[in-house]
Design an enzyme around this catalytic site. Structure first.
Site, PDB file in Angstrom:
ATOM      1  N   HIS A 233       0.816  -1.215   0.000  1.00 29.42           N
ATOM      2  CA  HIS A 233       0.000   0.000   0.000  1.00 29.42           C
ATOM      3  C   HIS A 233       0.850   1.267   0.000  1.00 29.42           C
ATOM      4  CE1 HIS A 233      -3.363  -2.692   0.968  1.00 29.42           C
ATOM      5  NE2 HIS A 233      -4.136  -1.708   0.559  1.00 29.42           N
ATOM      6  N   GLY A 234       2.064   1.166   0.497  1.00 28.14           N
ATOM      7  CA  GLY A 234       2.890   2.370   0.440  1.00 28.14           C
ATOM      8  C   GLY A 234       4.178   2.224   1.207  1.00 28.14           C
TER       9      GLY A 234
END
Lengths: 475, 328
Positions: A324-325
Site C-alpha cells: 500500500h505504500g
C-alpha cells in the site's frame, strides 16, 4: 482521466460505440482497439508512462512464451523468476527506493537524506499492473493457462483500461478466455453495467468525497482537535475509504461489463463482518486473494503447524502493508492486522464465518460493531502521516475531550451528509440482499426505477464539485 | 443494443442535451458566446468570472487600443482607476485592468505569460497584492474563480464549462433566473451593472460612491459590521511565499525584465490591519527591489478609518489614488 470526470464521460461513449459498431465483426479487432483505447487512457495521465506499461507488458509476454517453450526444464522456472524480479525491481525503484534509501541514510549514515533519493514520481496504476504481469507468468508456470501467442491479447489483459489504475486485479485464467471469446451485448448486461456505474459514482462522489472534506480538514490540524472530533474523523475515514475504493471498483466492473467482460466482485460488504478474518475475505478481494494464492499458499498456507501459519499470515500482512505504500504507517497497519489475526488462528476461528448469513442477534451485532471499530483503528494508522501522529490521535481520543461536542464543520455540510450516510448504510444492506439497490427485483416498476436513477444523478451532480482523487491511486 | 441505446438516449442523454442547450442559449454567465461588452445591454446579470471577462475583453480590443499598461490583482485592484493611474504614466500609455475575482499568484503569472507569449507590450504594470493572493499557487475552485482555459492551454476546458453549468443548475439560481425572466425583477442572484467601461475593463462602484456622497452609505448596520470586525495589527500570519510561489514570482520578474516594464507592487491596506509576514515582504523587496514594493498592510492612516472602505474587505478609490501618488 478518472472515472468521475467529464473527460471520461466523453471518452467512454466514444470507445463504447466504436467497440461495438466499428470493430464488432472481429474479436481480434475489438481487442486491438481496446488495447489502443487503454493506452490512450493511460497516456492521458502522462504519455511517458505508456513506455513503462508497454515495457513491463512485453516482458511478461516474452517471459510467458519462454516459460511455455521450455516447460519441463529448469530454465522455464528461471524465466518465471526473471519476470517476477523485473516487476518487483521496477516497483521497488519507483515506490520503495526513496523510503529505504532515506531510512538507510538517516539511521546508518546519519547523513542528509536527500543525497541518496531519486525523487521519482510513482506512476499511477503501477502497483496494480505489476501484479497482473506477475500472475500472468505464474499461471503459465503452473500450466493454468497457456502462454499467449497473440501479443495483443497479453498486452490487453495487462492494460485493460477499466482495471488499469486501481484494479480489480483480474486473474489471467479468468480474464484472458473472455478476451479470446466473442463478446455479446445484451440490454440486461448494459442496464446492469450502468446501474453498477451509477452506484459506484454515488459512493465516490457523494459519500467518499463528502467525508474527505471533513477528514482532510481535521488532519490538516490534528493538535487542535478534540477526542470526539478525532473519533468522528476515524469513523468518517473508515466510511470514506470504503466508499472511495468500492465505488471505484463498482465503476471499473461496470465499465468492464459494458464491453462484455465480467469481473468478480472486489468487495462483499466488509463492514458487516463478525471478525477480522471475515473482513479480510470481503475487503479488496482481488488483492487479498492474490496474496493468498501467490504468497500465503506457496509458504504452506494453513497446512503447516500453527506457529508457521501465524508466521505466514504475518508475512502476508507485512507485504500487504508495504504494497500500500512506503511508509512506516502502512507497515504498522499491516502488522496491526496481523496481530488481530493471530488470536483467530490460535483459537481456530479464522475460518468460522465462511457463510455470508448474518442474523440480527445481539451477539452478532456486537461482533460486527467491535470488528468495525478494530478496523477503524487500523484505518487511523493507515491515514496518519506518521506513527507519532497516530499515537497523538489515539491518546487524544482516550482523553477527557472525547466527551466534548465534536467539530461539525458547517451546518450545510453535516446535516445533508449525515442524512445521506444514514440512507447509504440502509441502501448497502439492501444491496447485500438484492445485489444492487437498483435491482428490478427490488424496484419492479420501470418508471419508479427511472425516477430513482434521476434522483441519484441529480444528487451526484449537486455534489460533483470538490473532486478528490481516488485514495487507491496513491498506491 | 439498439433498444439499449434508444432508451439511454431518450431517458438520459436527450434531457441532458436539452438542458445543456438551454444553458448555452441563455448563457447567463457569459462563458459560451462572445460579447463586445460583457456587462452591456439592459439585462440583469449574475456575478461573472472576471478573469474570463478580462481575457475576452482584452482580446476584443487589443488591436484597437494597443494596451501596454496593465493593472493585475484581485477585486481590490478595481479601485485603481485608470484615469488616476494615467497621471503617473507616459502620455501614450494605454491601460487595461487585467484582474480576476480572488485572483491567485498563479493566475497573475499566467496572465503575464499570456501577454508575453502573444508579444504584447508590457511597458507599465501595477500589481495589487495581499497575503491571500500571494499564498494561492492555484486558482480557487468554482465558476467565478476558475482560470480561463486559454491561459492554461485549455487543460481545464471541460471543468470550466461544467462548473458554469452546475452554477446555472443551482436550485436557488434557477428559481431566481426564471423569476427574473418573467417579472424583470433581478432577485438575490442578479443585478444591473452600471459602472463598467469595456475599453479599460474597468468596473466602478457607482451606486456605492453616489450613496457615500449623499451620506447614506454608512448606515448603522454597516458601521456595526466595521466595529465588530476582528482587527489585530500584531497578528503575523504564516509566510505565504513558499517554493512554488517563489518560482512564480521569479517567472513574473523575468517577464518584467524582458519587457523592461516600469512596475510597482502594492501590498493592499486591509481593514483587519494584519501586517504582511516579514519574510514575504523581504522576498518581494529582494526580488523586485524596495523602491518598487510599497507595503500598506498593517496599521496605518488608511486602515484606521473605516470610511476608507466600502466594507471590511474592499477599500475605496480614494485610498488607491493616494497609494498611487505615493508609489509614483
Amino acid at each position: 482521466m478518472v472515472f468521475n470526470s467529464i473527460e471520461f464521460a466523453i471518452f467512454l461513449p466514444v470507445v463504447f460505440l466504436m467497440y461495438w459498431f466499428v470493430f464488432s465483426r472481429s474479436t481480434k479487432a475489438q481487442n486491438a482497439f481496446l488495447l489502443f483505447a487503454s493506452y490512450a487512457f493511460y497516456a492521458f495521465w502522462d504519455w511517458k508512462l505508456t513506455g513503462l506499461l508497454l515495457g513491463l507488458s512485453l516482458c511478461a509476454y516474452i517471459n510467458g512464451r519462454a516459460i511455455e517453450h521450455y516447460q519441463g526444464h529448469r530454465i522455464a522456472r528461471k524465466f518465471g523468476i526473471l519476470n517476477i524480479l523485473l516487476c518487483i525491481s521496477v516497483l521497488f525503484i519507483f515506490k520503495y527506493y526513496d523510503f529505504f534509501a532515506g531510512e538507510f541514510s538517516r539511521v546508518v549514515l546519519h547523513g542528509t537524506r536527500d543525497k541518496l533519493l531519486l525523487k521519482l514520481v510513482m506512476p499511477v496504476g503501477l502497483s496494480f499492473y505489476v501484479l497482473r504481469s506477475i500472475s500472468y507468468t505464474i499461471e503459465i508456470s503452473k500450466r493454468q493457462i497457456p502462454a499467449e501467442k497473440d501479443i495483443v491479447t497479453c498486452l490487453t489483459y495487462i492494460a485493460f483500461f477499466p482495471q488499469l489504475l486501481s484494479g480489480p486485479i483480474a486473474r489471467p485464467n479468468q480474464f484472458i478466455p473472455q478476451l479470446k471469446n466473442k463478446r455479446t451485448f445484451t440490454y440486461e448486461k448494459g442496464a446492469e453495467s450502468l446501474r453498477q456505474i451509477l452506484w459506484g459514482l454515488f459512493k465516490k462522489v457523494v459519500i467518499a468525497d463528502n467525508c474527505a472534506i471533513y477528514v482532510d480538514s481535521v488532519f490538516n490540524n490534528i493538535p487542535a482537535q478534540s477526542g470526539s472530533t478525532l473519533l468522528m474523523t476515524a469513523l468518517l475515514y473508515t466510511l470514506q475509504i470504503y466508499a472511495d475504493f468500492s465505488g471505484y471498483s463498482d465503476m471499473a466492473i461496470g465499465v468492464g461489463k459494458l464491453f462484455g467482460f465480467n469481473s468478480l466482485p472486489n468487495f462483499n460488504y466488509p463492514y458487516f463482518s463478525r471478525n477480522v478474518a471475515e473482513f479480510w475475505r470481503k475487503w479488496h478481494i482481488s488483492l487479498t486473494s492474490w496474496f493468498r494464492d501467490y504468497i500465503y499458499i506457496p509458504l504452506g498456507g494453513n497446512r503447516v503447524p500453527t506457529f508457521r501459519v501465524v508466521i505466514n499470515t504475518g508475512v502476508v500482512f507485512l507485504v500487504s502493508g508495504l504494497w500500500h505504500g512506503a511508509n512506516w504507517t502502512f507497515i504498522t497497519w499491516g502488522v496491526y492486522h496481523a496481530l488481530l489475526f493471530v488470536p483467530l488462528i490460535i483459537t481456530g476461528t479464522s475460518r468460522k464465518y465462511k457463510d455470508d448469513i448474518i442474523d440480527f442477534s445481539f451477539r452478532n451485532i456486537l461482533k460486527v460493531i467491535l470488528t468495525f471499530f478494530l478496523v477503524a483503528i487500523g484505518w487511523l494508522i493507515f491515514r496518519s502521516e506518521s506513527i507519532g501522529q497516530f499515537f497523538t490521535i489515539i491518546s487524544t481520543i482516550c482523553s477527557k475531550s472525547l466527551f466534548s461536542i465534536p467539530w461539525l464543520y458547517e451546518r450545510r455540510w453535516y446535516i445533508p451528509t449525515f442524512s445521506i450516510i444514514f440512507v447509504f448504510i440502509i441502501l448497502e444492506w439492501l444491496n447485500k440482499k438484492y445485489n444492487t439497490v437498483f435491482s428490478p427485483s427490488l424496484i419492479k416498476s420501470p418508471v419508479l426505477r427511472i425516477i430513482i436513477y434521476w434522483v441519484f444523478l441529480i444528487i451526484i451532480f449537486i455534489y460533483f464539485g470538490e473532486k478528490q482523487s481516488f485514495i487507491y491511486f496513491n498506491f | 443494443m439498439r433498444n439499449f441505446l434508444i432508451r439511454l438516449s431518450s431517458l438520459f442523454i436527450l434531457p441532458v442535451l436539452i438542458i445543456v442547450s438551454i444553458y448555452a442559449i441563455l448563457d447567463p454567465f457569459r462563458v459560451v458566446k462572445h460579447y463586445d461588452d460583457y456587462y452591456g445591454g439592459e439585462q440583469a446579470i449574475p456575478p461573472l468570472n472576471e478573469g474570463h471577462i478580462s481575457l475576452q475583453t482584452y482580446e476584443t480590443y487589443k488591436d484597437t487600443y494597443h494596451y501596454d499598461s496593465f493593472i493585475f490583482g484581485n477585486s481590490r485592484s478595481r479601485v485603481y482607476e485608470v484615469e488616476e493611474w494615467m497621471k503617473h504614466l507616459p502620455a501614450e500609455a494605454s491601460p487595461f485592468h487585467f484582474y480576476a475575482l480572488s485572483e491567485s499568484l498563479y493566475g497573475m503569472m499566467k496572465k503575464l505569460q499570456y501577454l508575453d507569449e502573444h508579444e504584447a507590450e508590457i511597458n507599465n504594470a501595477l500589481f495589487i497584492v495581499d497575503e491571500n493572493l500571494l499564498k494561492q499557487d492555484t486558482n480557487l475552485k468554482g465558476h467565478l474563480f476558475a482560470i480561463p482555459p486559454k491561459l492554461v492551454n485549455y487543460s481545464n476546458f471541460t471543468s470550466f464549462h461544467f462548473d458554469n453549468l452546475r452554477a446555472f443548475l443551482d436550485f436557488g439560481f434557477i428559481k431566481c433566473y426564471i423569476k427574473y425572466l418573467f417579472t424583470g425583477k433581478p432577485g438575490e442572484y442578479l443585478y444591473f451593472e452600471s459602472g463598467y467601461t469595456a475599453h479599460y475593463n474597468e468596473d466602478k462602484n457607482v451606486e456605492a460612491d453616489e450613496n457615500i456622497e449623499k451620506g447614506t452609505f454608512y448606515d448603522t448596520a454597516l458601521i456595526e459590521e466595521f466595529i465588530s470586525y476582528s482587527r489585530d495589527s500584531s497578528y503575523i500570519s504564516e509566510p505565504a511565499i513558499k517554493t512554488k510561489q517563489q518560482e512564480m514570482l521569479n517567472t513574473i520578474k523575468s517577464i518584467l525584465e524582458k519587457h523592461n516594464t516600469d512596475y510597482r507592487f502594492i501590498i493592499s491596506p486591509l481593514y483587519d490591519q494584519h501586517p504582511i509576514n516579514p519574510s514575504d515582504l523581504a522576498i518581494l523587496n529582494e526580488l523586485f527591489s524596495e523602491e518598487k514594493v510599497f507595503n500598506f498592510s498593517g496599521k496605518n492612516e488608511f486602515t484606521d478609518d473605516f470610511h476608507n472602505f466600502y466594507e471590511p474587505l474592499h477599500y475605496r478609490p480614494t485610498v488607491a489614488t493616494a497609494i498611487m501618488d505615493i508609489a509614483y
